[in-house]
Design a protein around this motif. Structure first.
Motif, PDB file in Angstrom:
ATOM      1  N   ALA A  80       0.829  -1.210   0.000  1.00  0.00           N
ATOM      2  CA  ALA A  80       0.000   0.000   0.000  1.00  0.00           C
ATOM      3  C   ALA A  80       0.859   1.254   0.000  1.00  0.00           C
ATOM      4  CB  ALA A  80      -0.928  -0.007   1.214  1.00  0.00           C
ATOM      5  N   ALA A  81       1.944   1.230   0.772  1.00  0.00           N
ATOM      6  CA  ALA A  81       2.829   2.396   0.822  1.00  0.00           C
ATOM      7  C   ALA A  81       3.477   2.638  -0.532  1.00  0.00           C
ATOM      8  CB  ALA A  81       3.889   2.190   1.901  1.00  0.00           C
ATOM      9  N   ARG A  82       3.944   1.590  -1.168  1.00  0.00           N
ATOM     10  CA  ARG A  82       4.600   1.737  -2.469  1.00  0.00           C
ATOM     11  C   ARG A  82       3.603   2.211  -3.527  1.00  0.00           C
ATOM     12  NH1 ARG A  82      10.049  -1.440  -2.510  1.00  0.00           N
ATOM     13  NH2 ARG A  82      10.177  -0.367  -4.514  1.00  0.00           N
ATOM     14  N   MET A  83       2.384   1.656  -3.505  1.00  0.00           N
ATOM     15  CA  MET A  83       1.363   2.126  -4.449  1.00  0.00           C
ATOM     16  C   MET A  83       1.014   3.590  -4.191  1.00  0.00           C
ATOM     17  SD  MET A  83      -1.262  -1.059  -5.150  1.00  0.00           S
ATOM     18  CE  MET A  83      -1.622  -1.431  -3.427  1.00  0.00           C
ATOM     19  N   ALA A  84       0.949   3.960  -2.911  1.00  0.00           N
ATOM     20  CA  ALA A  84       0.621   5.338  -2.575  1.00  0.00           C
ATOM     21  C   ALA A  84       1.645   6.311  -3.144  1.00  0.00           C
ATOM     22  CB  ALA A  84       0.527   5.502  -1.055  1.00  0.00           C
ATOM     23  N   VAL A  85       2.915   5.928  -3.076  1.00  0.00           N
ATOM     24  CA  VAL A  85       3.973   6.779  -3.629  1.00  0.00           C
ATOM     25  C   VAL A  85       3.784   6.960  -5.130  1.00  0.00           C
ATOM     26  CG1 VAL A  85       6.447   6.828  -4.157  1.00  0.00           C
ATOM     27  CG2 VAL A  85       5.674   6.351  -1.830  1.00  0.00           C
ATOM     28  N   THR A  86       3.445   5.876  -5.835  1.00  0.00           N
ATOM     29  CA  THR A  86       3.275   5.991  -7.283  1.00  0.00           C
ATOM     30  C   THR A  86       2.030   6.792  -7.642  1.00  0.00           C
ATOM     31  OG1 THR A  86       1.970   3.955  -7.624  1.00  0.00           O
ATOM     32  CG2 THR A  86       4.379   3.737  -7.566  1.00  0.00           C
ATOM     33  N   CYS A  87       1.146   7.000  -6.674  1.00  0.00           N
ATOM     34  CA  CYS A  87      -0.021   7.849  -6.898  1.00  0.00           C
ATOM     35  C   CYS A  87       0.245   9.306  -6.526  1.00  0.00           C
ATOM     36  CB  CYS A  87      -1.207   7.327  -6.098  1.00  0.00           C
ATOM     37  SG  CYS A  87      -1.813   5.722  -6.659  1.00  0.00           S
ATOM     38  N   GLY A  88       1.472   9.603  -6.099  1.00  0.00           N
ATOM     39  CA  GLY A  88       1.853  10.985  -5.840  1.00  0.00           C
ATOM     40  C   GLY A  88       1.942  11.378  -4.381  1.00  0.00           C
ATOM     41  N   LEU A  89       1.670  10.442  -3.468  1.00  0.00           N
ATOM     42  CA  LEU A  89       1.758  10.799  -2.053  1.00  0.00           C
ATOM     43  C   LEU A  89       3.210  10.914  -1.624  1.00  0.00           C
ATOM     44  CD1 LEU A  89      -1.201   9.685  -2.237  1.00  0.00           C
ATOM     45  CD2 LEU A  89      -0.924   9.005   0.152  1.00  0.00           C
ATOM     46  N   GLY A  90       3.442  11.777  -0.647  1.00  0.00           N
ATOM     47  CA  GLY A  90       4.754  11.904  -0.039  1.00  0.00           C
ATOM     48  C   GLY A  90       4.964  10.837   1.021  1.00  0.00           C
ATOM     49  N   ALA A  94       2.312   8.067   2.500  1.00  0.00           N
ATOM     50  CA  ALA A  94       2.580   6.646   2.284  1.00  0.00           C
ATOM     51  C   ALA A  94       2.625   5.913   3.617  1.00  0.00           C
ATOM     52  CB  ALA A  94       3.891   6.467   1.526  1.00  0.00           C
ATOM     53  N   MET A  95       3.274   6.503   4.606  1.00  0.00           N
ATOM     54  CA  MET A  95       3.361   5.862   5.917  1.00  0.00           C
ATOM     55  C   MET A  95       1.979   5.760   6.567  1.00  0.00           C
ATOM     56  SD  MET A  95       6.898   7.477   7.414  1.00  0.00           S
ATOM     57  CE  MET A  95       6.911   6.409   8.859  1.00  0.00           C
ATOM     58  N   ALA A  96       1.182   6.801   6.420  1.00  0.00           N
ATOM     59  CA  ALA A  96      -0.167   6.756   6.985  1.00  0.00           C
ATOM     60  C   ALA A  96      -1.004   5.675   6.308  1.00  0.00           C
ATOM     61  CB  ALA A  96      -0.844   8.116   6.835  1.00  0.00           C
ATOM     62  N   SER A  97      -0.875   5.550   4.989  1.00  0.00           N
ATOM     63  CA  SER A  97      -1.611   4.513   4.261  1.00  0.00           C
ATOM     64  C   SER A  97      -1.243   3.136   4.779  1.00  0.00           C
ATOM     65  CB  SER A  97      -1.306   4.607   2.760  1.00  0.00           C
ATOM     66  OG  SER A  97      -1.709   5.855   2.232  1.00  0.00           O
ATOM     67  N   CYS A 230       3.425  -1.327  14.978  1.00  0.00           N
ATOM     68  CA  CYS A 230       3.282  -0.229  14.007  1.00  0.00           C
ATOM     69  C   CYS A 230       4.552   0.615  13.955  1.00  0.00           C
ATOM     70  CB  CYS A 230       2.089   0.646  14.362  1.00  0.00           C
ATOM     71  SG  CYS A 230       0.478  -0.148  14.119  1.00  0.00           S
ATOM     72  N   LEU A 231       5.129   0.903  15.120  1.00  0.00           N
ATOM     73  CA  LEU A 231       6.384   1.665  15.149  1.00  0.00           C
ATOM     74  C   LEU A 231       7.485   0.920  14.410  1.00  0.00           C
ATOM     75  CD1 LEU A 231       6.650   3.021  18.818  1.00  0.00           C
ATOM     76  CD2 LEU A 231       6.387   4.366  16.741  1.00  0.00           C
ATOM     77  N   SER A 232       7.599  -0.372  14.687  1.00  0.00           N
ATOM     78  CA  SER A 232       8.638  -1.176  14.069  1.00  0.00           C
ATOM     79  C   SER A 232       8.448  -1.258  12.557  1.00  0.00           C
ATOM     80  CB  SER A 232       8.621  -2.583  14.684  1.00  0.00           C
ATOM     81  OG  SER A 232       9.551  -3.424  14.049  1.00  0.00           O
ATOM     82  N   VAL A 237       8.342   0.541   6.160  1.00  0.00           N
ATOM     83  CA  VAL A 237       7.471   1.341   5.300  1.00  0.00           C
ATOM     84  C   VAL A 237       8.213   2.538   4.726  1.00  0.00           C
ATOM     85  CG1 VAL A 237       5.429   2.827   5.281  1.00  0.00           C
ATOM     86  CG2 VAL A 237       5.346   0.615   6.437  1.00  0.00           C
ATOM     87  N   ILE A 238       8.917   3.259   5.564  1.00  0.00           N
ATOM     88  CA  ILE A 238       9.621   4.440   5.062  1.00  0.00           C
ATOM     89  C   ILE A 238      10.737   4.045   4.100  1.00  0.00           C
ATOM     90  CG2 ILE A 238      11.306   4.654   6.956  1.00  0.00           C
ATOM     91  CD1 ILE A 238      10.934   7.684   6.771  1.00  0.00           C
ATOM     92  N   ALA A 239      11.387   2.900   4.360  1.00  0.00           N
ATOM     93  CA  ALA A 239      12.445   2.443   3.461  1.00  0.00           C
ATOM     94  C   ALA A 239      11.874   2.101   2.086  1.00  0.00           C
ATOM     95  CB  ALA A 239      13.154   1.234   4.065  1.00  0.00           C
TER      96      ALA A 239
END
Length: 273
Positions: A80-90, A94-97, A230-232, A237-239
C-alpha cells in the motif's frame, strides 16, 4: 488563573509532557538530560510506561522492534505504501496509508497473542498445569474469537519462521539473567507444541507470536504491543516508500497491467444473466 483559563488548560490533561518557554520535560525528565543519554527504545518505554527501563529491558525491547521492521512488498501494508507513492503521495501519506492497514488481520495478531498468553497465565495462577491451561485457552479462543490462533502459522516460513527462535533465545538468556520471568516464552512454546500435535505438522510461531512473547515478558499491554508493531514496521514502510520514490513509476496497482482480475458477474454478450 481564572476559572475560564483553567477550563482551557484542563481541556487536555497529561502526565506525559510539561512545557513552557525554554523548558521541555517528558515524564518529569528535562529533554536536555534525555538527549544523548537515553536510547530510542528507552524513550519509547519512558513515554508509554512512565518510567525508564533498565538497559537490559531496553535491549530486549529493541530486539523485538528490529525483528519486525519489514517483510517485503507482498505484505499489504508495504504494498500500500509503495502504491501510494506511485499515486503521488509523499512519505507521510505513504506511511499513513501503510499504518492504517495494520489492523486485526494484518498487524493485530501480536496484540491478540499477548491477550491469549495472558489467558493462559491467569489459568496457571489457579494451579492448572501449563499444557492443560494452554490447550483449554486455545479451545476457548477458537470457540469465542476465531479458528486462527494468533501468533502461529505462516504462509511463507515453514517449518520455522527464522525470527521466532532467535527472539525466544534472547528471552531465555534474559530470563537466565533475571531480567524477565521466562514464563511467557514457556507459554508460547506450549501453544506451538499443542498446535503441532493437533495439525500433525509444524505450525511455526510467527513474528507476531514471538514479539508478543517479548512484550508480555516486559509487561506491555496488548494494545501497546500492536502500537509497537506499528512503530517497528514503519521503518520498513519508510524504506520501501523512499525506494519507490527513487525508482519512479506512476499509478502502480497491485498487479502488472497485463494481468486481469476474475470477473464473476453476468455477461450479456454470451447470453448469460
Amino acid at each position: 488563573m481564572s476559572n475560564a483559563g483553567k477550563d482551557v488548560s484542563d481541556w487536555w490533561a497529561t502526565d506525559i509532557i510539561d512545557m513552557a518557554p525554554g523548558q521541555i520535560r517528558l515524564r518529569g525528565h528535562p529533554i536536555e538530560e534525555l538527549i544523548g543519554n537515553v536510547t530510542f527504545p528507552q524513550m519509547i518505554w519512558l513515554m508509554t510506561r512512565g518510567g525508564l527501563p533498565t538497559p537490559e529491558q531496553a535491549k530486549l525491547l529493541e530486539c523485538a522492534l528490529v525483528a519486525a521492521v519489514d517483510h517485503g512488498p507482498q505484505a499489504p501494508s508495504i504494498a500500500a505504501a509503495r502504491m501510494a507513492v506511485t499515486c503521488g503521495l509523499g512519505l507521510n501519506g505513504a506511511m499513513a496509508s501503510a499504518v492504517n492497514m495494520l489492523d486485526d488481520v494484518h498487524g493485530g495478531a501480536g496484540e491478540q497473542a499477548v491477550e491469549l498468553y495472558g489467558w493462559i497465565d491467569d489459568v496457571m495462577k489457579d494451579g492448572v498445569g501449563l499444557d492443560q491451561a494452554a490447550a483449554k485457552m486455545i479451545d476457548r479462543w477458537q470457540a469465542e474469537r476465531t479458528v486462527f490462533v494468533p501468533g502461529f502459522g505462516h504462509r511463507f516460513h515453514k517449518p520455522e519462521d527464522p525470527r521466532a527462535p532467535r527472539l525466544l533465545g534472547l528471552v531465555d538468556a534474559a530470563a537466565a539473567d533475571g531480567v524477565v520471568s521466562g514464563r511467557f516464552a514457556e507459554i508460547g512454546r506450549a501453544i506451538q507444541k499443542i498446535l503441532n500435535t493437533r495439525k500433525g505438522k509444524p505450525v511455526p510461531m510467527n513474528i507476531d507470536g514471538a514479539t508478543a512473547v517479548v512484550y508480555a515478558e516486559l509487561g506491555f499491554a496488548g494494545q501497546l504491543a500492536r502500537g509497537l508493531f506499528c512503530l517497528s514496521r514503519s521503518v520498513g514502510v519508510i524504506a520501501h516508500s523512499w525506494e519507490q520514490m527513487n525508482q519512479g513509476g506512476r499509478n502502480k496497482g497491485p498487479t502488472p497491467p497485463a494481468y486481469r482480475w476474475s470477473y464473476t458477474g453476468p455477461n450479456p454478450i454470451d447470453g448469460q444473466t
